[in-house]
Enzyme design. Sequence first.
Site, PDB file in Angstrom:
ATOM      1  CG  MET A  13     -31.100  41.699 -60.707  1.00 33.19           C
ATOM      2  SD  MET A  13     -29.377  41.432 -61.164  1.00 33.19           S
ATOM      3  CE  MET A  13     -29.389  42.161 -62.804  1.00 33.19           C
ATOM      4  N   GLY A  14     -30.229  45.885 -58.252  1.00 30.65           N
ATOM      5  CA  GLY A  14     -29.975  47.318 -58.264  1.00 30.65           C
ATOM      6  C   GLY A  14     -28.627  47.602 -58.885  1.00 30.65           C
ATOM      7  CB  SER A  18     -27.025  46.013 -62.742  1.00 33.93           C
ATOM      8  OG  SER A  18     -28.421  46.053 -62.551  1.00 33.93           O
ATOM      9  CB  ALA A  35     -14.837  29.633 -60.679  1.00 39.55           C
ATOM     10  NE  ARG A  47     -37.837  46.536 -54.332  1.00 42.62           N
ATOM     11  CZ  ARG A  47     -37.610  47.640 -53.621  1.00 42.62           C
ATOM     12  NH1 ARG A  47     -38.258  47.832 -52.507  1.00 42.62           N
ATOM     13  NH2 ARG A  47     -36.743  48.553 -54.043  1.00 42.62           N
ATOM     14  CE  LYS A 107     -23.972  50.078 -46.294  1.00 43.55           C
ATOM     15  NZ  LYS A 107     -23.967  50.152 -47.786  1.00 43.55           N
ATOM     16  CD  GLU A 192     -28.764  53.922 -53.441  1.00 45.28           C
ATOM     17  OE1 GLU A 192     -29.761  54.000 -54.195  1.00 45.28           O
ATOM     18  OE2 GLU A 192     -27.873  53.068 -53.560  1.00 45.28           O
ATOM     19  CE  LYS A 207     -19.943  50.948 -45.993  1.00 41.49           C
ATOM     20  NZ  LYS A 207     -19.563  51.889 -47.078  1.00 41.49           N
ATOM     21  N   GLY A 304     -19.780  52.955 -56.015  1.00 43.26           N
ATOM     22  CA  GLY A 304     -19.849  52.745 -57.463  1.00 43.26           C
ATOM     23  C   GLY A 304     -20.151  51.298 -57.801  1.00 43.26           C
TER      24      GLY A 304
END
Length: 437
Positions: A13-14, A18, A35, A47, A107, A192, A207, A304
Amino acid sequence: MSSSPLNVAIIGMGTVGSGVAKILLNRAEQMTARAGRPIHLKRAVVRDLSRTRDINLPAGVLTDDVESVINDSTIEVVLQLVGGIDPAYDIMLRVLESGKDVITANKALLCEKGELVFQRAKELGRCICFEAAVAGGVPLIETVTQAMTANQIISIEAILNGTSNYILTEMFSHNTSYADAVRTAQEIGYAEADPAMDVDGTDAAQKLGILVQLALGVKVNLDQFLRQGIDSLSLADLQYADELGYTVKLLAVAKLLDGQLEMHAQPTLIRNDNPLAHVEDAYNKIALEGDAVGKVWLSGMGAGQMATASAVVANLIDVAVGRAAITFPRLNLWNSSQNIQILPREDISRRYFLRLNVEDRPHVLADITNVLGNHEISIASLVQHEAPEVDETENYPIVPLVIMTHRTTEGQFQAASRELDALDCIRAPFVRMPVND
């Protein structure tokens, strides 16, 4: 429309995780319509449960126990949004073996372990979706693996790292240093806390490796092709490039040339009339050339929270409606059967930009041109701005000298670079970049 919900879990949930949760919770009605059934976020694994997050999850969703996801047979899809290889690789295998489909943005894992995890997924009758792993919100994977399947892709030229592109844009547009541009990128969430993999070229190279695997069926390790980052560049390099009619971008390139594959991911001078030169901020832009369709351009946000989350949720809809279950086992996405050799790096042919910091004294230019000439490298242009006069008793001032070469090979250029490094009239740093003409 099925009334039974599709239960999903997020592991990680980084920033991206999020963003995915925001879409699933805030646009629940829209997601249900697209869907064909409700999508229920049942678990979100983190964590550190005490960490403050920018989203309020329903009671009972947040957990630090990954086993609660793996052992829950009602969860059908796992959005694995953790980075790196360890423990991500082990978690992915265990998730697949528990009977769940996987959507990932990792990746690094796909670049290093893609063949293994894809083979295991096929053996288990599961699918892996990964649109968000390569170009953020740009639908690049679907284009390569489905929309362009009538073609042999013969060329890829791409800006694939939104963080580096933002930093270069910030430096040039605001006349700021590399360090200050990195800090700004971190403050707004494009970089980061440790931006190393973005700025040293690793992310773009990974990539590119994935794209080559998908487009050409060739497994390439990162040590098989040239990789260079933007972390050695200064504002002066960008300004000199502009003076010469070019823009500097971290460019990932793969081209089929006479049956061999030329590959590199490096900061590169791109002519200002090339559309790639005008990609700013955190945007990605990709030029794919097919033998039938010609050149296809794709562009969009490459970094982003919400741009990447958009691609993750698009994959989730594919799984929910059953498209992924049909396409994944049939597309043979990680096939390495093509017998295409990597062009040796010393044989790559192109022009180069050099910025040398030299003593402003007699014979310096002769020493430098002598080295280049000994390696059959011809000078296309040279820029040295006028330096102030100094008293002969003073030390010689250090001034920048910018050289654009004619076409030469990487082998000749590297040999010349080693000799230039040894000249006592040159001071570090010595900046070298290829030119994309």
